[in-house]
Design a protein around this motif. Structure first.
Motif, short mmCIF file in Angstrom:
data_model
loop_
_atom_site.label_atom_id
_atom_site.label_comp_id
_atom_site.label_asym_id
_atom_site.label_seq_id
_atom_site.Cartn_x
_atom_site.Cartn_y
_atom_site.Cartn_z
N ILE A 1 2.94 -15.20 -7.64
CA ILE A 1 4.02 -15.77 -7.05
C ILE A 1 4.56 -14.79 -5.60
O ILE A 1 4.79 -15.63 -4.73
CB ILE A 1 5.28 -15.81 -8.05
CG1 ILE A 1 5.14 -16.89 -9.23
CG2 ILE A 1 6.71 -15.94 -7.29
CD1 ILE A 1 6.05 -16.66 -10.39
N THR A 2 4.44 -13.74 -5.89
CA THR A 2 4.70 -12.69 -4.72
C THR A 2 3.68 -13.03 -3.59
O THR A 2 4.21 -13.12 -2.26
CB THR A 2 4.99 -11.36 -5.04
OG1 THR A 2 5.95 -11.16 -6.02
CG2 THR A 2 4.92 -10.44 -3.98
N ALA A 3 2.48 -13.16 -3.90
CA ALA A 3 1.58 -13.44 -2.69
C ALA A 3 1.91 -14.81 -2.19
O ALA A 3 1.70 -14.78 -0.78
CB ALA A 3 0.18 -13.46 -3.52
N GLU A 4 2.09 -15.91 -2.93
CA GLU A 4 2.44 -17.08 -2.38
C GLU A 4 3.62 -17.14 -1.47
O GLU A 4 3.65 -17.52 -0.37
CB GLU A 4 2.60 -18.06 -3.37
CG GLU A 4 2.67 -19.53 -3.04
CD GLU A 4 1.86 -20.18 -2.22
OE1 GLU A 4 1.86 -21.15 -1.08
OE2 GLU A 4 0.59 -19.78 -2.31
N LYS A 5 4.55 -16.13 -2.13
CA LYS A 5 5.83 -16.12 -1.05
C LYS A 5 5.51 -15.34 0.12
O LYS A 5 6.08 -16.03 1.23
CB LYS A 5 6.90 -15.53 -1.88
CG LYS A 5 8.10 -15.51 -1.36
CD LYS A 5 9.13 -14.71 -2.31
CE LYS A 5 9.02 -13.68 -3.06
NZ LYS A 5 10.01 -13.07 -3.72
N ILE A 6 4.65 -14.64 0.11
CA ILE A 6 4.16 -13.88 1.48
C ILE A 6 3.37 -14.76 2.24
O ILE A 6 3.61 -14.95 3.85
CB ILE A 6 3.63 -12.58 1.18
CG1 ILE A 6 4.43 -11.63 0.56
CG2 ILE A 6 3.17 -12.01 2.59
CD1 ILE A 6 3.86 -10.45 0.04
N ALA B 1 2.26 -7.69 8.81
CA ALA B 1 3.61 -7.32 8.38
C ALA B 1 4.98 -8.39 8.35
O ALA B 1 5.66 -8.25 7.63
CB ALA B 1 3.71 -5.95 9.30
N PRO B 2 5.15 -9.01 9.36
CA PRO B 2 6.04 -9.89 9.54
C PRO B 2 6.29 -10.86 8.30
O PRO B 2 7.54 -11.26 7.89
CB PRO B 2 5.87 -10.87 10.72
CG PRO B 2 4.89 -9.83 11.63
CD PRO B 2 4.10 -8.96 10.70
N ALA B 3 5.32 -11.32 7.72
CA ALA B 3 5.23 -12.25 6.66
C ALA B 3 6.04 -11.35 5.48
O ALA B 3 6.72 -12.08 4.59
CB ALA B 3 3.95 -12.92 6.34
N ILE B 4 5.47 -10.20 5.35
CA ILE B 4 5.92 -9.70 4.14
C ILE B 4 7.35 -9.15 4.39
O ILE B 4 8.24 -9.40 3.36
CB ILE B 4 5.13 -8.17 3.99
CG1 ILE B 4 3.75 -8.21 3.86
CG2 ILE B 4 5.81 -7.15 2.83
CD1 ILE B 4 2.83 -7.06 3.97
N LYS B 5 7.87 -8.68 5.69
CA LYS B 5 9.28 -8.56 5.67
C LYS B 5 10.03 -9.75 5.56
O LYS B 5 11.16 -9.46 4.93
CB LYS B 5 9.38 -8.02 7.16
CG LYS B 5 10.80 -7.31 7.26
CD LYS B 5 10.90 -6.33 8.42
CE LYS B 5 12.21 -5.66 8.63
NZ LYS B 5 13.28 -6.18 8.43
N ILE C 1 -14.21 -8.47 -8.20
CA ILE C 1 -12.84 -8.44 -8.96
C ILE C 1 -11.92 -9.23 -8.20
O ILE C 1 -11.74 -9.38 -7.16
CB ILE C 1 -12.49 -6.94 -8.70
CG1 ILE C 1 -13.42 -6.04 -9.63
CG2 ILE C 1 -11.10 -6.55 -9.39
CD1 ILE C 1 -13.28 -4.61 -9.44
N PRO C 2 -10.80 -9.87 -8.92
CA PRO C 2 -9.97 -10.91 -8.24
C PRO C 2 -9.05 -10.09 -7.72
O PRO C 2 -8.73 -8.81 -7.95
CB PRO C 2 -9.41 -11.75 -9.32
CG PRO C 2 -9.67 -10.96 -10.68
CD PRO C 2 -10.97 -10.19 -10.45
N CYS C 3 -8.13 -10.55 -6.76
CA CYS C 3 -7.08 -9.90 -6.05
C CYS C 3 -6.11 -11.00 -5.59
O CYS C 3 -6.46 -12.15 -5.68
CB CYS C 3 -7.37 -9.10 -4.76
SG CYS C 3 -7.63 -10.05 -3.49
N HIS C 4 -4.91 -10.79 -5.20
CA HIS C 4 -3.97 -11.64 -4.72
C HIS C 4 -3.93 -11.50 -3.11
O HIS C 4 -3.18 -10.52 -2.72
CB HIS C 4 -2.59 -11.43 -5.41
CG HIS C 4 -2.60 -11.53 -6.94
ND1 HIS C 4 -2.28 -12.82 -7.37
CD2 HIS C 4 -2.97 -10.58 -7.91
CE1 HIS C 4 -2.67 -12.95 -8.78
NE2 HIS C 4 -2.78 -11.47 -9.12
N VAL D 1 6.99 -1.09 -5.10
CA VAL D 1 8.00 -2.09 -4.91
C VAL D 1 7.44 -3.34 -4.73
O VAL D 1 6.14 -3.64 -4.35
CB VAL D 1 9.20 -1.89 -3.68
CG1 VAL D 1 9.77 -0.64 -3.89
CG2 VAL D 1 8.32 -1.91 -2.35
N GLU D 2 8.06 -4.32 -5.05
CA GLU D 2 7.60 -5.69 -4.88
C GLU D 2 7.24 -6.12 -3.61
O GLU D 2 7.73 -5.64 -2.39
CB GLU D 2 8.48 -6.92 -5.33
CG GLU D 2 8.05 -8.42 -4.97
CD GLU D 2 9.11 -9.52 -5.26
OE1 GLU D 2 8.54 -10.46 -5.27
OE2 GLU D 2 10.29 -9.17 -5.27
#
Length: 129
Positions: A121-126, A68-72, A13-16, A34-35
């Motif tokens: 897009i969100t995964a790439e941003k993180i 965590a730091p990359a998400i934040k 199964i694919p994932c981001h 949330v995003e």
């Protein structure tokens, strides 16, 4: 029968993906609160988080701490909420949820339904953060 998370680990199964090493995987929740809502799992399928060996549980938290730091940075928020619920999928996992208000962590809230493109897009941003 394999859990949905084991099928993600096995590439069925694919994932981001946000981050991965030989023992752990972090990927976006496809129905986030949330995003940027990210799931962090051990690749080893264990139903209950407290059934993990102590060193694996500690390393899972260290892996989550490294993500965590990359998400934040990518998703502006006051804090990253951390929770373990474990009722919806029988595979140990940690939720990392960007939050600005307490209600951002309310799992009774309606879930977002981002498109695959929005998740990518969100995964790439993180990952770039």
């Amino acid at each position: 029968m394999s859990s949905i998370f084991t099928k993600i680990v096995n590439g069925e199964i694919p994932c981001h993906k946000i981050a991965e090493d030989d023992r752990f995987l972090a990927f976006l929740d496809v129905m986030p609160l949330v995003e940027g809502h990210t799931l962090v799992i051990p690749k080893q399928e264990v139903d209950y988080i407290f059934d993990l060996e102590p060193d694996v549980l500690a390393d899972l938290m260290k892996f989550a701490q490294s993500v965590a730091p990359a998400i934040k940075k990518a998703i502006p928020c006051k804090r990253l909420g951390v929770t373990v619920i474990g009722l919806e999928v029988p595979h140990a996992h940690i939720h990392l949820v960007p939050m600005n208000v307490m209600s951002d962590m309310n799992f009774s809230n309606p879930k977002l339904r981002p498109s695959q493109e929005e998740l990518a897009i969100t995964a790439e941003k993180i990952r770039r953060s």
